[in-house]
Design a protein around this motif. Structure first.
Motif, mmCIF file in Angstrom:
data_model
loop_
_atom_site.group_PDB
_atom_site.id
_atom_site.type_symbol
_atom_site.label_atom_id
_atom_site.label_comp_id
_atom_site.label_asym_id
_atom_site.label_seq_id
_atom_site.Cartn_x
_atom_site.Cartn_y
_atom_site.Cartn_z
ATOM 1 N N THR A 165 0.836 -1.193 0.000
ATOM 2 C CA THR A 165 0.000 0.000 0.000
ATOM 3 C C THR A 165 0.870 1.240 0.000
ATOM 4 N N ILE A 166 0.550 2.170 -0.874
ATOM 5 C CA ILE A 166 1.230 3.464 -0.903
ATOM 6 C C ILE A 166 0.173 4.524 -0.637
ATOM 7 N N GLN A 167 0.347 5.261 0.437
ATOM 8 C CA GLN A 167 -0.610 6.311 0.797
ATOM 9 C C GLN A 167 -0.123 7.661 0.258
ATOM 10 N N ARG A 168 -1.098 8.503 -0.073
ATOM 11 C CA ARG A 168 -0.785 9.879 -0.516
ATOM 12 C C ARG A 168 0.323 9.853 -1.568
ATOM 13 N N THR A 169 0.071 9.179 -2.662
ATOM 14 C CA THR A 169 1.099 8.965 -3.677
ATOM 15 C C THR A 169 1.694 10.277 -4.180
ATOM 16 N N GLN A 170 2.971 10.206 -4.503
ATOM 17 C CA GLN A 170 3.722 11.318 -5.072
ATOM 18 C C GLN A 170 4.227 10.913 -6.456
ATOM 19 N N GLN A 171 4.583 11.898 -7.262
ATOM 20 C CA GLN A 171 5.048 11.603 -8.620
ATOM 21 C C GLN A 171 6.313 10.743 -8.592
ATOM 22 N N GLU A 172 7.142 10.925 -7.582
ATOM 23 C CA GLU A 172 8.369 10.136 -7.514
ATOM 24 C C GLU A 172 8.112 8.667 -7.162
ATOM 25 N N ASP A 173 6.855 8.329 -6.824
ATOM 26 C CA ASP A 173 6.517 6.930 -6.576
ATOM 27 C C ASP A 173 6.302 6.167 -7.887
ATOM 28 N N SER A 174 6.236 6.878 -8.992
ATOM 29 C CA SER A 174 6.038 6.228 -10.285
ATOM 30 C C SER A 174 7.195 5.275 -10.566
ATOM 31 N N ALA A 175 6.862 4.019 -10.828
ATOM 32 C CA ALA A 175 7.882 2.989 -11.020
ATOM 33 C C ALA A 175 7.166 1.671 -11.317
ATOM 34 N N VAL A 176 7.960 0.638 -11.593
ATOM 35 C CA VAL A 176 7.423 -0.718 -11.663
ATOM 36 C C VAL A 176 7.692 -1.384 -10.320
ATOM 37 N N TYR A 177 6.641 -1.923 -9.727
ATOM 38 C CA TYR A 177 6.764 -2.594 -8.438
ATOM 39 C C TYR A 177 6.731 -4.105 -8.702
ATOM 40 N N LEU A 178 7.815 -4.764 -8.330
ATOM 41 C CA LEU A 178 7.988 -6.192 -8.585
ATOM 42 C C LEU A 178 7.883 -6.981 -7.297
ATOM 43 N N CYS A 179 7.233 -8.103 -7.388
ATOM 44 C CA CYS A 179 7.129 -9.029 -6.264
ATOM 45 C C CYS A 179 7.876 -10.304 -6.648
ATOM 46 N N ALA A 180 8.495 -10.924 -5.686
ATOM 47 C CA ALA A 180 9.180 -12.198 -5.916
ATOM 48 C C ALA A 180 8.895 -13.127 -4.741
ATOM 49 N N SER A 181 8.965 -14.429 -4.992
ATOM 50 C CA SER A 181 8.827 -15.387 -3.903
ATOM 51 C C SER A 181 9.876 -16.480 -4.059
ATOM 52 N N SER A 182 10.154 -17.161 -2.963
ATOM 53 C CA SER A 182 11.126 -18.251 -2.996
ATOM 54 C C SER A 182 10.769 -19.264 -1.916
ATOM 55 N N TRP A 183 11.331 -20.459 -2.042
ATOM 56 C CA TRP A 183 11.078 -21.510 -1.062
ATOM 57 C C TRP A 183 11.562 -21.093 0.316
ATOM 58 N N GLY A 184 12.615 -20.343 0.356
ATOM 59 C CA GLY A 184 13.174 -19.891 1.610
ATOM 60 C C GLY A 184 14.119 -18.754 1.331
ATOM 61 N N PRO A 185 14.743 -18.188 2.364
ATOM 62 C CA PRO A 185 15.567 -16.992 2.184
ATOM 63 C C PRO A 185 16.825 -17.215 1.368
ATOM 64 N N PHE A 186 17.253 -18.444 1.203
ATOM 65 C CA PHE A 186 18.501 -18.679 0.492
ATOM 66 C C PHE A 186 18.277 -19.364 -0.852
ATOM 67 N N ASN A 187 17.052 -19.337 -1.305
ATOM 68 C CA ASN A 187 16.706 -20.001 -2.545
ATOM 69 C C ASN A 187 16.424 -18.997 -3.658
ATOM 70 N N GLU A 188 16.377 -19.510 -4.877
ATOM 71 C CA GLU A 188 16.140 -18.671 -6.053
ATOM 72 C C GLU A 188 14.834 -17.909 -5.908
ATOM 73 N N GLN A 189 14.889 -16.619 -6.236
ATOM 74 C CA GLN A 189 13.698 -15.790 -6.217
ATOM 75 C C GLN A 189 13.048 -15.819 -7.596
ATOM 76 N N PHE A 190 11.747 -16.050 -7.614
ATOM 77 C CA PHE A 190 10.960 -16.038 -8.842
ATOM 78 C C PHE A 190 10.126 -14.751 -8.849
ATOM 79 N N PHE A 191 10.288 -13.988 -9.914
ATOM 80 C CA PHE A 191 9.653 -12.676 -9.989
ATOM 81 C C PHE A 191 8.336 -12.722 -10.746
ATOM 82 N N GLY A 192 7.413 -11.874 -10.312
ATOM 83 C CA GLY A 192 6.204 -11.634 -11.071
ATOM 84 C C GLY A 192 6.473 -10.617 -12.170
ATOM 85 N N PRO A 193 5.460 -10.339 -13.002
ATOM 86 C CA PRO A 193 5.640 -9.415 -14.122
ATOM 87 C C PRO A 193 5.659 -7.946 -13.714
#
Lengths: 113, 113
Positions: free
Chosen positions: A78-106
């Motif tokens: 969640t981004i509250q009171r958005t500003q122009q500098e918040d413009s960007a691509v926000y990527l999410c990734a998940s992995s089996w655990g903290p030391f495993n390969e991260q798989f990214f969403g689009p």
């Protein structure tokens, strides 16, 4: 498809409005990450969730940014009171655990007018 | 904060040419990863290098980790149009923050047919 999914794919909002970005990680992955990719910049770490542990919020740029992960699965940034500098691509990734390969969403492309 | 510098920032070559992109830092990383990102998609992991001096080959791609684990290179032989994309390097900080990746800004490669 069993990959990481994100919604919406594109979001245009007006300065000052709040936005919510959603991430559905790969089923069974215990670790979830949010990154921000601005034009001409590398990926910037925002926040990390691992199981039931307290999240690492050290990358959140301001208190306007927050994230939660419900039931150890879906996450919302969640981004509250958005500003122009918040413009960007926000990527999410998940992995089996903290030391495993991260798989990214689009990613979600956020544009703040 | 550990930083990764990638060079060149942009590279446009003809099909069949060879190229090398670089990833440099003044800091030591426990490991270094290379990703390729295509427009509208998230980064996809190509390789992880862990040991100083390590060389890994993935078909026409050769990855090398510097002896001091501060730098890395990616060499592509006989580039193909399908190699076009943004190449990102990312370093793992190590210690208790292995999950936190520091990304470079990337090298945007265009391979022209």
């Amino acid at each position: 498809g069993a990959g990481v999914s994100q919604s919406p794919s594109n979001k245009v909002t007006e300065k000052g409005k709040d936005v919510e970005l959603r991430c559905d990680p790969i089923s069974g992955h215990t670790a979830l990450y949010w990154y921000r990719q601005s034009l001409g910049q590398g990926l910037e770490f925002l926040i990390y969730f691992q199981g039931n542990s307290a999240p690492d919020k050290s990358g959140l740029p301001s208190d306007r940014f927050s994230a939660e992960r419900t039931g150890g699965s879906v996450s919302t940034l969640t981004i509250q009171r958005t500003q122009q500098e918040d413009s960007a691509v926000y990527l999410c990734a998940s992995s089996w655990g903290p030391f495993n390969e991260q798989f990214f969403g689009p990613g979600t492309r956020l544009t703040v007018l | 904060t550990q930083l990764l510098e990638q060079s060149p920032q942009f590279l446009s070559i003809q099909e069949g040419e060879n190229l090398t992109v670089y990833c440099n830092s003044s800091s030591v990383f426990s490991s270094l990863q290379w990703y390729r990102q295509e427009p509208g998609e998230g980064p996809v992991l190509l390789v992880t290098v862990v040991t100083g001096g390590e060389v890994k080959k993935l078909k026409r791609l050769t990855f090398q980790f510097g002896d001091a684990r501060k730098d890395s290179s990616l060499h592509i032989t006989a580039a193909q149009p399908g190699d076009t994309g943004l190449y990102l390097c990312a370093g793992e900080e190590g210690g208790g923050s292995n999950y936190k990746l520091t990304f470079g800004k990337g090298t945007l490669l265009t391979v022209n047919p």
